[in-house]
Design a protein around this motif. Sequence first.
Motif, short mmCIF file in Angstrom:
data_model
loop_
_atom_site.label_atom_id
_atom_site.label_comp_id
_atom_site.label_asym_id
_atom_site.label_seq_id
_atom_site.Cartn_x
_atom_site.Cartn_y
_atom_site.Cartn_z
N SER A 31 0.83 -1.21 0.00
CA SER A 31 0.00 0.00 0.00
C SER A 31 0.87 1.25 0.00
O SER A 31 0.63 2.19 -0.77
CB SER A 31 -0.92 0.01 1.23
N PRO A 178 -6.71 0.57 3.90
CA PRO A 178 -6.84 -0.83 3.47
C PRO A 178 -5.45 -1.47 3.35
O PRO A 178 -4.44 -0.78 3.26
CB PRO A 178 -7.47 -0.72 2.08
N VAL A 180 -3.02 -3.95 1.16
CA VAL A 180 -2.77 -4.59 -0.13
C VAL A 180 -1.68 -5.62 0.08
O VAL A 180 -0.60 -5.30 0.58
CB VAL A 180 -2.34 -3.57 -1.19
N THR A 182 -0.44 -8.58 -2.32
CA THR A 182 -0.42 -9.50 -3.47
C THR A 182 0.72 -10.51 -3.36
O THR A 182 0.69 -11.54 -4.01
CB THR A 182 -0.24 -8.72 -4.79
N ARG A 194 -3.07 -5.54 -9.04
CA ARG A 194 -4.16 -4.79 -8.43
C ARG A 194 -5.06 -4.15 -9.49
O ARG A 194 -6.29 -4.14 -9.35
CB ARG A 194 -3.59 -3.69 -7.51
N THR A 263 -12.86 2.98 4.48
CA THR A 263 -12.64 1.75 3.72
C THR A 263 -13.94 0.98 3.49
O THR A 263 -14.03 0.20 2.55
CB THR A 263 -11.65 0.84 4.46
N THR A 286 -6.92 0.59 -6.62
CA THR A 286 -5.79 -0.34 -6.52
C THR A 286 -5.27 -0.41 -5.08
O THR A 286 -4.69 -1.42 -4.68
CB THR A 286 -4.62 0.08 -7.45
N GLY A 288 -7.25 -0.46 -2.59
CA GLY A 288 -8.24 -1.21 -1.81
C GLY A 288 -9.47 -0.42 -1.43
O GLY A 288 -10.36 -0.95 -0.74
N TYR A 289 -9.57 0.83 -1.88
CA TYR A 289 -10.77 1.62 -1.58
C TYR A 289 -11.87 1.32 -2.60
O TYR A 289 -11.60 0.94 -3.75
CB TYR A 289 -10.45 3.12 -1.63
N ASN A 290 -13.11 1.51 -2.20
CA ASN A 290 -14.26 1.34 -3.09
C ASN A 290 -14.55 2.69 -3.72
O ASN A 290 -15.43 3.43 -3.27
CB ASN A 290 -15.46 0.83 -2.28
#
Length: 326
Positions: A31, A178, A180, A182, A194, A263, A286, A288-290
């Motif tokens: 992140s 958020p 992240v 991967t 992402r 978030t 990317t 992680g937010y909406n």
Amino acid sequence: MSSQRLFKLLPVVIALVTPQVFAQAAIADESAAIAAAANAFMASGKPVNISADKLKELMANPATAPVLVSVCAPNDYAKASVPGSINIPRGAFWKPPMLAKLPKDKPIVTYCYTGTGAVGPATVLNLMGYNAVQLEWGMMGWSKNDAGLGPATRFPESQQNYPIVKGPQGTAVTYARPVVATGKTTLEQVLVERADAVESADRTVSMTAEAVQELLADNMPGNDPFILDVRAPADFVKGHIQGAINVPAVGVYQAGHLAKLPTGRRIVVADYNGQAAVGISYVLATLGYNARGLQMGMMGWSTDDAVMGPYKRFPADQRDYPIANK
């Protein structure tokens, strides 16, 4: 085994194991790595849009001609496209065979229907080391021929005049960011993973003014989107959406400002005309937010020119350049 023989074998063991260990080391805080790259890009002042006039000028000279990429659906691309462009639909944009078509040693111009769908890919490409911009207003700004608009409508057909509030913003609340994870080893790999996840999960990267207003006016506060206004503070106070929080675009990815974003709630990013907000919301997704961008920005929300700051309303810069039909 004698200690002497052990020391003789040790370099061989290190040579065999160490590269694999380091090759598998993931980025500690993905992140933070994405946010740092995005923040550096915003601080650079590099534009993420190119006007139709400037693109036409570059195309006229083989030495400056960029790689043109339509992110429209294949059937819409076949109906009308900017001459010389290739088609990489958004849903497939981050797949390895598609990325292999994009050079890092030449400028890239992405474009879509109205200038919202192509700015996200262009922004993330810059974070990966490419030199990319999106065509401002997309096919809508390139040609008066509606064949290039696909499912979109030409502004100002969708113009609304919803309420705006004047004055400063309210008090912002602090949220946890958020996570992240991967497990990838380079920033480029993380971004591709992402961005592909963003496309795969939901290809809708923007919301219309009508959709946002419907949620705000339904007397159900629990589904109200969080409005992030990225215009300059001086323009924000002249008129903004009720409840909006103002964070100028250049500082969006700084840790203190990201902490203002929830978030567990949909975020709608509002700018002047929608040509930058979707790129910001794409990067936020990317992370992680909406997040979604407000289609046409405050230009599409209100007819009050005070919300436009230094920008002009479409179709003030409308052009009618040639299109290609496949």
